[in-house]
Scaffold this motif. Structure first.
Motif, PDB file in Angstrom:
ATOM      1  N   PRO A  70       0.808  -1.226   0.000  1.00  0.00           N
ATOM      2  CA  PRO A  70       0.000   0.000   0.000  1.00  0.00           C
ATOM      3  C   PRO A  70       0.843   1.278   0.000  1.00  0.00           C
ATOM      4  N   THR A 119      -3.603   0.303  -3.890  1.00  0.00           N
ATOM      5  CA  THR A 119      -4.272  -0.996  -3.868  1.00  0.00           C
ATOM      6  C   THR A 119      -3.300  -2.014  -4.453  1.00  0.00           C
ATOM      7  N   ASN A 122      -2.808  -3.257  -8.314  1.00  0.00           N
ATOM      8  CA  ASN A 122      -3.221  -2.265  -9.318  1.00  0.00           C
ATOM      9  C   ASN A 122      -2.009  -1.641  -9.998  1.00  0.00           C
TER      10      ASN A 122
END
Length: 181
Positions: A70, A119, A122
């Motif tokens: 993250p 995320t 991604n």
């Protein structure tokens, strides 16, 4: 005749953008890498417009990476490029639309940004440019801490009892994700 037709086709074919000169030709880098040198001299990509980038011509060099954590820190280390700038974007494809997540303009050789709400899995985009028409060479450092194995309550580390005592630096929350209620 075949050579004539081939030369005609090559002349009429649209030129492909150089690697990194557009979002759809972005250079893929690892989420934990130090790469370069890169050079944005002659690059023409001009959109989107990062909020912290200074004036002058836009010579964006595009990168892309897949988030493994993250948290990410991105540094553009100028070599011959002076006053580097860096911006982080999310988008569902290289065609956009792009959402700016972070922007850094250090007004010196090395610009950096840190963002802590990616995320995992991604794809994200990075733009590097030089402030006030500066172009030239730079390197890129992308770093993401490895998420701890005990990041969630269901994977908590069991502590021995009673009277458990550890050294002050034995554990850290670096790389951990925020808890949700």
């Amino acid at each position: 005749l075949h050579l004539f037709l081939l030369s005609l086709i090559l002349r009429l074919s649209p030129a492909m953008a150089a690697a990194g000169d557009a979002a759809c030709t972005a250079v893929l880098v690892s989420s934990n890498s130090s790469t370069g040198p890169y050079n944005n001299t002659g690059f023409t990509s001009t959109t989107p417009n990062p909020t912290c980038f200074g004036g002058g011509s836009k010579n964006y060099f595009w990168f892309t990476f897949i988030a493994t954590s993250p948290i990410v820190t991105i540094k553009a280390n100028g070599a011959s490029i002076a006053k580097s700038m860096v911006a982080l974007y999310s988008a569902s494809s290289c065609a956009g639309p792009f959402t700016q997540l972070a922007c850094g303009n250090a007004n010196n050789i090395n610009a950096s940004v840190t963002y802590n709400a990616l995320t995992v899995g991604n794809c994200y985009y990075i733009i590097v440019d030089g402030n006030l028409n500066n172009v030239g060479t730079f390197s890129l450092v992308v770093s993401s801490p490895i998420q701890p194995i005990n990041d969630l309550a269901c994977s908590a580390i069991s502590l021995p009892t009673p009277d458990f005592c550890s050294s002050p630096d034995a554990f850290t929350t670096f790389g951990a994700t925020p808890e949700t209620a």
